[in-house]
Design a protein around this motif. Structure first.
Motif, PDB file in Angstrom:
ATOM      1  N   MET A 182       0.687  -1.339  -0.102  1.00  0.00           N
ATOM      2  CA  MET A 182      -0.081  -0.090  -0.163  1.00  0.00           C
ATOM      3  C   MET A 182       0.840   1.382   0.023  1.00  0.00           C
ATOM      4  SD  MET A 182      -3.112  -0.999  -0.266  1.00  0.00           S
ATOM      5  CE  MET A 182      -3.800   0.602  -0.060  1.00  0.00           C
ATOM      6  N   ASP A 183       1.858   1.097   0.962  1.00  0.00           N
ATOM      7  CA  ASP A 183       2.885   2.303   0.709  1.00  0.00           C
ATOM      8  C   ASP A 183       3.380   2.792  -0.571  1.00  0.00           C
ATOM      9  OD1 ASP A 183       2.616   2.670   3.479  1.00  0.00           O
ATOM     10  OD2 ASP A 183       4.435   1.486   3.801  1.00  0.00           O
ATOM     11  N   THR A 184       3.630   1.451  -1.623  1.00  0.00           N
ATOM     12  CA  THR A 184       3.854   1.713  -2.833  1.00  0.00           C
ATOM     13  C   THR A 184       2.920   2.601  -3.810  1.00  0.00           C
ATOM     14  OG1 THR A 184       5.764   0.153  -2.796  1.00  0.00           O
ATOM     15  CG2 THR A 184       4.850   0.787  -5.018  1.00  0.00           C
ATOM     16  N   LEU A 185       1.859   2.051  -3.529  1.00  0.00           N
ATOM     17  CA  LEU A 185       0.557   2.720  -4.154  1.00  0.00           C
ATOM     18  C   LEU A 185       0.447   3.955  -3.931  1.00  0.00           C
ATOM     19  CD1 LEU A 185      -2.111  -0.372  -4.176  1.00  0.00           C
ATOM     20  CD2 LEU A 185      -0.635   0.473  -6.239  1.00  0.00           C
ATOM     21  N   THR A 186       0.340   4.368  -2.518  1.00  0.00           N
ATOM     22  CA  THR A 186       0.427   5.585  -2.076  1.00  0.00           C
ATOM     23  C   THR A 186       1.494   6.570  -2.856  1.00  0.00           C
ATOM     24  OG1 THR A 186      -0.501   4.796   0.005  1.00  0.00           O
ATOM     25  CG2 THR A 186       0.553   7.228  -0.013  1.00  0.00           C
ATOM     26  N   ARG A 187       2.495   6.030  -2.790  1.00  0.00           N
ATOM     27  CA  ARG A 187       3.584   6.983  -3.343  1.00  0.00           C
ATOM     28  C   ARG A 187       3.517   6.932  -4.965  1.00  0.00           C
ATOM     29  NH1 ARG A 187       7.938   3.108  -0.291  1.00  0.00           N
ATOM     30  NH2 ARG A 187       7.711   4.280   1.788  1.00  0.00           N
ATOM     31  N   MET A 188       2.936   6.009  -5.488  1.00  0.00           N
ATOM     32  CA  MET A 188       2.777   6.121  -6.961  1.00  0.00           C
ATOM     33  C   MET A 188       1.633   7.240  -7.276  1.00  0.00           C
ATOM     34  SD  MET A 188       1.478   2.617  -9.283  1.00  0.00           S
ATOM     35  CE  MET A 188       3.015   1.665  -8.610  1.00  0.00           C
ATOM     36  N   ARG A 189       0.571   7.188  -6.645  1.00  0.00           N
ATOM     37  CA  ARG A 189      -0.553   8.080  -6.721  1.00  0.00           C
ATOM     38  C   ARG A 189       0.138   9.434  -6.344  1.00  0.00           C
ATOM     39  NH1 ARG A 189      -3.748   3.848  -3.889  1.00  0.00           N
ATOM     40  NH2 ARG A 189      -5.410   3.137  -5.490  1.00  0.00           N
ATOM     41  N   ALA A 190       0.837   9.483  -5.537  1.00  0.00           N
ATOM     42  CA  ALA A 190       1.322  11.112  -5.235  1.00  0.00           C
ATOM     43  C   ALA A 190       2.299  11.490  -6.354  1.00  0.00           C
ATOM     44  CB  ALA A 190       2.140  11.081  -3.948  1.00  0.00           C
ATOM     45  N   PHE A 191       2.962  10.628  -7.094  1.00  0.00           N
ATOM     46  CA  PHE A 191       3.899  11.109  -8.025  1.00  0.00           C
ATOM     47  C   PHE A 191       3.114  11.238  -9.360  1.00  0.00           C
ATOM     48  CE2 PHE A 191       5.607   9.065 -12.237  1.00  0.00           C
ATOM     49  CZ  PHE A 191       6.502   9.846 -12.255  1.00  0.00           C
ATOM     50  N   ILE A 192       2.129  10.581  -9.494  1.00  0.00           N
ATOM     51  CA  ILE A 192       1.273  10.908 -10.774  1.00  0.00           C
ATOM     52  C   ILE A 192       0.356  12.377 -10.378  1.00  0.00           C
ATOM     53  CG2 ILE A 192      -0.906  10.256 -11.968  1.00  0.00           C
ATOM     54  CD1 ILE A 192       0.041   7.378 -11.393  1.00  0.00           C
ATOM     55  N   SER A 193      -0.075  12.439  -9.295  1.00  0.00           N
ATOM     56  CA  SER A 193      -0.900  13.581  -8.976  1.00  0.00           C
ATOM     57  C   SER A 193       0.065  15.026  -9.183  1.00  0.00           C
ATOM     58  CB  SER A 193      -1.247  13.721  -7.642  1.00  0.00           C
ATOM     59  OG  SER A 193      -2.062  14.707  -7.234  1.00  0.00           O
ATOM     60  N   VAL A 194       1.302  14.923  -8.819  1.00  0.00           N
ATOM     61  CA  VAL A 194       2.280  15.933  -8.843  1.00  0.00           C
ATOM     62  C   VAL A 194       2.619  16.264 -10.520  1.00  0.00           C
ATOM     63  CG1 VAL A 194       4.835  16.725  -8.576  1.00  0.00           C
ATOM     64  CG2 VAL A 194       3.719  15.661  -6.724  1.00  0.00           C
ATOM     65  N   VAL A 195       2.911  15.014 -11.192  1.00  0.00           N
ATOM     66  CA  VAL A 195       3.093  15.239 -12.827  1.00  0.00           C
ATOM     67  C   VAL A 195       1.803  15.733 -13.240  1.00  0.00           C
ATOM     68  CG1 VAL A 195       3.447  14.096 -14.785  1.00  0.00           C
ATOM     69  CG2 VAL A 195       4.799  13.371 -12.940  1.00  0.00           C
ATOM     70  N   GLU A 196       0.660  15.331 -12.979  1.00  0.00           N
ATOM     71  CA  GLU A 196      -0.637  15.531 -13.652  1.00  0.00           C
ATOM     72  C   GLU A 196      -1.058  17.276 -13.507  1.00  0.00           C
ATOM     73  OE1 GLU A 196      -3.932  12.945 -12.485  1.00  0.00           O
ATOM     74  OE2 GLU A 196      -3.015  11.343 -14.204  1.00  0.00           O
ATOM     75  N   ASN A 197      -0.466  17.674 -12.052  1.00  0.00           N
ATOM     76  CA  ASN A 197      -1.074  19.063 -11.660  1.00  0.00           C
ATOM     77  C   ASN A 197       0.383  20.147 -12.015  1.00  0.00           C
ATOM     78  OD1 ASN A 197      -3.554  19.097 -10.285  1.00  0.00           O
ATOM     79  ND2 ASN A 197      -2.631  17.168  -9.671  1.00  0.00           N
ATOM     80  N   GLU A 198       1.353  19.436 -12.661  1.00  0.00           N
ATOM     81  CA  GLU A 198       2.530  20.176 -12.987  1.00  0.00           C
ATOM     82  C   GLU A 198       3.209  20.891 -11.708  1.00  0.00           C
ATOM     83  OE1 GLU A 198       1.172  22.779 -16.083  1.00  0.00           O
ATOM     84  OE2 GLU A 198       0.984  21.194 -17.351  1.00  0.00           O
ATOM     85  N   GLY A 199       3.141  20.097 -10.706  1.00  0.00           N
ATOM     86  CA  GLY A 199       3.938  20.804  -9.653  1.00  0.00           C
ATOM     87  C   GLY A 199       3.459  20.252  -8.316  1.00  0.00           C
ATOM     88  N   PHE A 200       4.116  20.372  -7.186  1.00  0.00           N
ATOM     89  CA  PHE A 200       4.044  19.990  -5.992  1.00  0.00           C
ATOM     90  C   PHE A 200       2.854  20.684  -5.253  1.00  0.00           C
ATOM     91  CE2 PHE A 200       7.880  17.978  -6.304  1.00  0.00           C
ATOM     92  CZ  PHE A 200       7.739  16.727  -5.805  1.00  0.00           C
ATOM     93  N   SER A 201       2.937  22.140  -5.405  1.00  0.00           N
ATOM     94  CA  SER A 201       2.054  23.080  -4.742  1.00  0.00           C
ATOM     95  C   SER A 201       0.681  22.771  -5.386  1.00  0.00           C
ATOM     96  CB  SER A 201       2.313  24.580  -5.034  1.00  0.00           C
ATOM     97  OG  SER A 201       3.626  24.792  -4.238  1.00  0.00           O
ATOM     98  N   ALA A 202       0.370  22.745  -6.600  1.00  0.00           N
ATOM     99  CA  ALA A 202      -0.899  22.660  -7.131  1.00  0.00           C
ATOM    100  C   ALA A 202      -1.531  21.285  -6.768  1.00  0.00           C
ATOM    101  CB  ALA A 202      -0.587  22.673  -8.768  1.00  0.00           C
ATOM    102  N   ALA A 203      -0.571  20.091  -6.639  1.00  0.00           N
ATOM    103  CA  ALA A 203      -1.157  18.779  -6.434  1.00  0.00           C
ATOM    104  C   ALA A 203      -1.548  18.774  -4.999  1.00  0.00           C
ATOM    105  CB  ALA A 203       0.152  17.774  -6.778  1.00  0.00           C
ATOM    106  N   ALA A 204      -0.903  19.521  -4.105  1.00  0.00           N
ATOM    107  CA  ALA A 204      -1.333  19.723  -2.702  1.00  0.00           C
ATOM    108  C   ALA A 204      -2.683  20.290  -2.582  1.00  0.00           C
ATOM    109  CB  ALA A 204      -0.255  20.385  -1.856  1.00  0.00           C
TER     110      ALA A 204
END
Length: 305
Positions: free
Chosen positions: A1-23
């Protein structure tokens, strides 16, 4: 589950073009998302994202990982949907793209009826007469009225789509009733600029099956079949229209059809969705519902006839 959580975080950052927007989008802190992505990179032993103060950029490894990770999460979502379907619990949101003509006509009631019958599924319907890229725009399914030729998509035919050449009784009384497609070149035409045929209308000889193209012209052009219908009723010219748009006008005598025997009939109404190994249960349920809805409508129409 940790890997899936990290994977989702990575995809969210990329899709939102940055950490702030993803947050902001996920409701998680920027620091937590950064931690997840860093832990994922440590786990893989490769750098996925090049970070600067203003922007992010995927590395070559990040590009590969993004593609595979997105597919894995999509498959996981589909697996969850299949499990819910087995217990009769299909839920979630379906993003639907459809032509404005479809939504504005009686056919659009199919979407309303589905929503009423399936309160656990949300419909996000976007009406646009232009064809859109389902994958790039993030749609689950599109309702298209066409002679479908897009091999990159999976399509299910929901119903046939008939077209007719229509005109007002006054227009035909004044100019005469054409008996062959070649004759309408001398008639004024009301043109739907959204139609693929535009001003080059295609007919088919009922005996030889050969196509008969006819170039038409007229005073009035619009990018809406509904507006074209109104112009035809006003006597501005003959119009090429989907029959469902003008059905009530034909029944009331406001419009009449001509050249019925020469109209080709290969077009249809299709549910179109991206090529996926597993289609979410809610989307399958939606498409099955539409197919049954159109069969029911077609049965009623034939009974009325």
């Amino acid at each position: 589950m940790d890997t899936l959580t990290r994977m989702r975080a990575f995809i969210s950052v990329v899709e939102n073009e940055g950490f702030s927007a993803a947050a902001r989008k996920t409701g998680r802190s920027k620091a937590l998302l950064s931690k997840y992505v860093r832990e994922l990179e440590d786990e893989l032993g490769v750098l996925l994202i090049n970070r600067t103060t203003r922007q992010i950029a995927l590395t070559a490894a990040g590009e590969v990982y993004l593609s595979r990770a997105s597919a894995i999460l999509s498959d996981l979502e589909s697996l969850n949907e299949e499990a819910r379907e087995a217990t009769g619990e299909a839920k979630g949101t379906i993003r639907v793209s459809a032509a404005r003509t479809f939504g504005d006509a009686e056919l659009g009631l199919s979407l309303v009826d589905f929503a009423k019958d399936h309160p656990d599924i949300s419909l996000d319907v976007h009406l646009d007469d232009n064809f859109i890229n389902l994958v790039e725009e993030g749609f689950d399914v599109a309702i298209r009225m066409t002679r479908l030729a897009d091999s990159a998509m999976i399509a299910r035919r929901l119903a046939s789509l008939d077209f007719a050449i229509v005109g007002s009784p006054d227009l035909l009384k004044r100019l005469g009733r054409p008996t062959h497609p070649s004759q309408i070149a001398g008639f004024p035409a009301v043109i739907d600029s959204n139609s693929r045929m535009f001003s080059n209308w295609i007919f088919r000889d009922p005996e030889t099956k050969e196509t008969i193209p006819v170039t038409v012209s007229g005073q009035f052009t619009a990018n809406s079949p509904v507006t074209v219908r109104a112009a035809a009723i006003a006597g501005l010219g003959l119009a090429l229209s989907p029959t469902f748009v003008v059905r009530k006008d034909l029944e009331a005598g406001r419009l009449v059809t001509v050249l019925d025997d020469y109209m080709p009939s290969e077009a249809g109404i299709y549910a179109v969705f991206p090529h996926r190994r597993h289609l979410p249960a809610r989307v399958r349920l939606f498409v099955d519902y539409l197919a049954a809805w159109f069969r029911k409508c077609d049965g009623r129409s034939k009974h009325e006839d």
